[in-house]
Design a protein around this motif. Structure first.
Motif, short mmCIF file in Angstrom:
data_model
loop_
_atom_site.label_atom_id
_atom_site.label_comp_id
_atom_site.label_asym_id
_atom_site.label_seq_id
_atom_site.Cartn_x
_atom_site.Cartn_y
_atom_site.Cartn_z
N TYR A 96 33.62 37.76 45.83
CA TYR A 96 34.65 38.74 45.48
C TYR A 96 34.66 39.85 46.52
N LYS A 100 40.34 43.95 47.47
CA LYS A 100 41.59 43.90 48.24
C LYS A 100 41.87 42.57 48.92
N ASN A 103 42.76 38.88 48.20
CA ASN A 103 43.19 38.04 47.08
C ASN A 103 42.60 36.66 47.26
N VAL A 104 41.47 36.45 46.63
CA VAL A 104 40.71 35.22 46.87
C VAL A 104 41.55 33.98 46.58
N MET A 139 33.04 32.83 38.29
CA MET A 139 32.13 33.97 38.33
C MET A 139 32.14 34.57 39.73
N PHE A 140 32.43 35.84 39.80
CA PHE A 140 32.57 36.49 41.11
C PHE A 140 31.28 37.21 41.50
N ARG A 141 31.03 37.23 42.79
CA ARG A 141 29.94 38.08 43.29
C ARG A 141 30.35 38.65 44.64
N SER A 142 29.76 39.78 45.00
CA SER A 142 30.01 40.34 46.33
C SER A 142 29.39 39.41 47.35
#
Lengths: 343, 343
Positions: free
Chosen positions: A68, A71, A73-74, A101-104
């Motif tokens: 993630y 800004k 847009n994956v 599931m998002f991660r940085s």
């Protein structure tokens, strides 16, 4: 509340079939599924997903870990959109739902914990990088025997479950193509080397130069981060060496598009562009001016294969083992952007 | 296994905070979250998501229902990609995961059942159509008080929870723009009218004609299904009336792109195109030749708003009620495609 037996009678199927349908243990014929669901609905029979899961230790979810970036847009990124669409086809076929599931990008993640807390039955990891924390987390996943699969990322020296593509070969063909056109000075705008596909591309690039007896010149190496913006930012460096440059190989189409925009804003006419080869063969490659020569990568198929590898294991008992690393083919698609300038 | 108390002591927080972090009841400060997760990991404390959910009746998942069409890469469709990216930003902020559930476009769905079986805590519905079965399923959702939200679809006569956009106004401005350029005969390639945005566009189109005293001519009405292919298929009908046509308004960019491809294959030069206005203002609009005038729709923002409406309800107690239907603005973006032919 109605019982499973009543649902089975109304639908004209066995109780086991009712369970299979309601537990999403597929594949089941659409007609059968429809009958069971209608009977279940008519009788108001709703076995709790949680109660069911407690018994079966199944969530019915295929997890996908995604980077993630604020800004960005994956889902609008060609790579992720295609891979997810392929995964989507498979989960639909096997009656699973897709838990994202998002991660940085820099955030380490306790993958094994996803299984321990029963969020998912199996897990696909996208955007993984070769850094030590990630290796450690994946080793635990591997050692504990959880069903998982990496896409488009290889960890040298491990035997992780991976669906990858022939990036070395794809890059080799891209550079051979440019050399065949007469290019001698070929710049390379690559991504960072913690992605194995960046490493693969560099190897293909170097191999093609070596075959042709051309020197490897570190001055011609540029680095971006796969964003359009980083391609745009590279334009000034490309501009500075424009006269001495025959061609440039760019590690994805987004960066190539940013580079073309940047060059144009610096006043470079399309006819004065170096020959450009992008990578991914995204939809956008067909729409640019000039249309972009690019290396096609079967991302959709990669997503589908990864999901099927995991879901087929879980349901039909056919442990689709084989080699932990499966490589799908890439191929060069030639369009107008890879013409050499007239001199 | 370690206890919650031990985790709290190690992390230097209260037991309640440990629960809040591990139950994904956000927002919680990143630093606190990190400390709790580290302590939990170090001590090997994994409360089962299922066990937790049984107590709290919370899955930690925001559900999104999506249409599934074989061979159409849903994530590669600008509309879905943008909406999902916006939803993704919100779930990330509130510490939720995103559960995607696919259905065939014509398939009715028991939305309330998703809550009864505890798959989701809240649900967003995309690609909904105004057909009687869908209305019935949504009414149940509404009556039973489950947190849900529709995006980009309005059901006249109901008070469903909806995030919509000003499609009537956007279309009005598009047609006004064409009329201001001198267009009199303006064809309209719309989508099917079971989507409320198609109905809105038709109203805007008719209103603009009426304002200018231009007649509404049913001969100029064409219908597609929002796919590139249906735009391509419409090219032959547009070709047949090309000489008498000044302009064409197309209900999304994908169809407009298909139409341009089709016209070109029929031998129509770019200079001989009617003025074209697309809709969505997708990335592709900037890349076509000529670049496409289009109506911008804030899909990303719509996704984010819908998710926040639901997740803010669930966590901070601020029942973000207000009007059930919220409308976000659209605006015309003028590019070269909307020039009239020289005669």
């Amino acid at each position: 509340m109605a019982t499973r037996k009543e649902v089975a009678e109304r639908a004209g199927v066995s109780e086991a079939t009712v369970s299979r349908v309601l537990n999403n243990v597929g594949p089941i014929r659409e007609e059968t599924k429809r009958r069971v669901l209608e009977a279940s609905k008519a009788l108001g029979y709703y076995p709790s997903a949680l109660a069911r899961s407690f018994v079966r230790r199944k969530s019915g979810n295929l997890g996908v870990v995604l980077p993630y970036v604020p800004k960005v847009n994956v889902f609008s990124t060609y790579y992720f959109a295609e891979v997810l669409s392929g995964i989507g086809e498979a989960v639909r076929e096997y009656g699973y739902d897709l838990l994202l599931m998002f991660r940085s990008p820099q955030e380490s993640m306790d993958f094994a914990g996803l299984f321990k807390s029963q969020k998912v039955d199996a897990c696909i990891i996208l955007g993984s990088r070769d850094v030590s924390e990630e290796r450690a987390a994946l080793r635990i996943l591997q050692e504990e025997g959880h069903p998982y699969c990496l896409i488009n990322q290889h960890f040298e020296g491990e035997s992780f479950s991976e669906i990858d593509a022939e990036h070395k070969q794809g890059s080799l063909e891209a550079i051979r193509h440019l050399i065949a056109l007469g290019a001698k000075r070929i710049a390379f705008l690559n991504g960072t080397l913690d992605f194995s596909n960046s490493v693969d591309r560099l190897e293909g690039y170097r191999k093609a130069l070596a075959e042709a007896g051309l020197p490897f010149d570190p001055q011609l190496m540029l680095e971006g981060n796969y964003s359009r913006k980083s391609g745009y930012a590279a334009a000034s460096r490309v501009y500075a060496m424009l006269d001495s440059l025959d061609a440039i190989f760019v590690a994805n189409d987004r960066m190539a598009i940013g580079l073309m925009q940047g060059l144009r804003e610096l006043g470079v006419q399309t006819d004065d562009f170096p020959a450009i080869v992008g990578y991914d063969d995204s939809d956008a490659a067909r729409l640019t001016d000039p249309p972009l020569t690019s290396v096609h990568v079967p991302f959709y198929e990669m997503g589908k294969r990864a999901a099927k590898r995991l879901l087929a294991q879980g349901t039909d008992g056919s442990d689709d083992e084989g080699a932990p690393r499966e490589m799908l083919g890439t191929r060069l698609v030639v369009r107008k952007s890879s013409r050499l300038r007239e001199t």
